[in-house]
Scaffold this active site. Structure first.
Site, PDB file in Angstrom:
ATOM      1  N   GLY A 128       4.850  -0.779   6.515  1.00  0.00           N
ATOM      2  CA  GLY A 128       4.827  -1.663   7.675  1.00  0.00           C
ATOM      3  C   GLY A 128       3.882  -2.834   7.492  1.00  0.00           C
ATOM      4  O   GLY A 128       4.200  -3.977   7.858  1.00  0.00           O
ATOM      5  N   CYS A 129       2.708  -2.577   6.930  1.00  0.00           N
ATOM      6  CA  CYS A 129       1.709  -3.630   6.752  1.00  0.00           C
ATOM      7  C   CYS A 129       2.141  -4.636   5.688  1.00  0.00           C
ATOM      8  O   CYS A 129       1.844  -5.826   5.789  1.00  0.00           O
ATOM      9  CB  CYS A 129       0.363  -3.019   6.394  1.00  0.00           C
ATOM     10  SG  CYS A 129      -0.303  -1.968   7.710  1.00  0.00           S
ATOM     11  N   THR A 130       2.832  -4.155   4.686  1.00  0.00           N
ATOM     12  CA  THR A 130       3.367  -5.063   3.660  1.00  0.00           C
ATOM     13  C   THR A 130       4.439  -5.965   4.261  1.00  0.00           C
ATOM     14  O   THR A 130       4.457  -7.180   4.022  1.00  0.00           O
ATOM     15  CB  THR A 130       3.954  -4.261   2.485  1.00  0.00           C
ATOM     16  OG1 THR A 130       2.926  -3.460   1.893  1.00  0.00           O
ATOM     17  CG2 THR A 130       4.548  -5.185   1.427  1.00  0.00           C
ATOM     18  N   ALA A 133       2.703  -8.586   6.512  1.00  0.00           N
ATOM     19  CA  ALA A 133       2.023  -9.631   5.737  1.00  0.00           C
ATOM     20  C   ALA A 133       3.032 -10.597   5.120  1.00  0.00           C
ATOM     21  O   ALA A 133       2.815 -11.816   5.100  1.00  0.00           O
ATOM     22  CB  ALA A 133       1.175  -8.994   4.641  1.00  0.00           C
TER      23      ALA A 133
END
Length: 228
Positions: A128-130, A133
């Site tokens: 999710g964070c990738t 970003a």
């Protein structure tokens, strides 16, 4: 840019549960993967190949995950998160940055004369964070055209955030909120028994005077479209 529309808000307990599930699952998968590929011998009757062992530890990881989440959010429901008020000064911070150039403060961001998109995320290199970003990187020229800068915040180490930025070729940097103190000030901290404190996935828009203008809490359900 559409991100500058005010968030409609969401059930914070529901959002925190989803974030916690993703964090814990990611940690368990990492540990299980290392264990399954390790040369250590163990008694595994009926588990004669590596595929069977990976399946075994994955099932065990899911069982642990279920137990942790049940304890955290059923036996001990998440407490209501207190968000800082909008149209007031944003909580002050000074944190080390991923460019390893010392600390970045709210004052230094304001002095740039730009608006700041301050986004908190649970952990570098997670799916999710990738995705989040990459979305900000994809739209970075649009933010620049609006005189806005993007800054990420997580409890990850400076080194890990640096590797993440380099790996994803990001044109913005991350700040390390060790212990989650700043995340707490922004109402974006999430504590998981046995795993520690993480930053919840939330985004804050701070104007060029240091005023908190908008808060986006319902990010988890729309990560791919959050920036756009």
């Amino acid at each position: 840019h559409t991100l500058f529309r005010k968030s409609s808000g969401t059930d914070m307990n529901s959002n925190s549960f989803t974030i916690a599930r993703c964090i814990v699952l990611s940690l368990i998968i990492t540990e299980c993967s290392s264990f399954a590929h390790s040369p250590m011998k163990m008694s595994t009757s009926g588990l004669e190949n590596s595929s069977d062992r990976r399946s075994f530890v994955a099932r065990g990881g899911n069982a642990v995950l279920s137990s942790i989440l049940a304890t955290t959010f059923v036996s001990n429901p998440a407490k209501a998160v207190t968000l800082p008020p909008t149209e007031s000064k944003a909580p002050y911070f000074e944190l080390p940055n991923s460019r390893q150039e010392g600390a970045t403060s709210l004052s230094s961001l304001i002095e740039s004369g730009k608006w700041t998109v301050l986004y908190f995320y649970p952990g570098a290199f997670t799916q999710g964070c990738t995705m989040e970003a990459r979305g900000f990187q994809r739209d970075i020229d649009q933010y620049r055209s609006l005189n806005a800068q993007i800054v990420g915040v997580s409890v990850d180490s400076v080194e890990k955030n640096a590797k993440f930025c380099n790996s994803e070729e990001l044109d913005f940097y991350m700040l390390t909120d060790e212990g989650g103190k700043v995340s707490h000030l922004y109402g974006s901290s999430l504590s998981i028994p046995g795993f520690g404190t993480f930053s919840n996935r939330q985004t804050y828009i701070i104007d060029d005077k240091g005023n908190l203008r908008w808060i986006f809490t319902d990010v988890e359900s729309r990560i791919a479209k959050h920036s756009a």
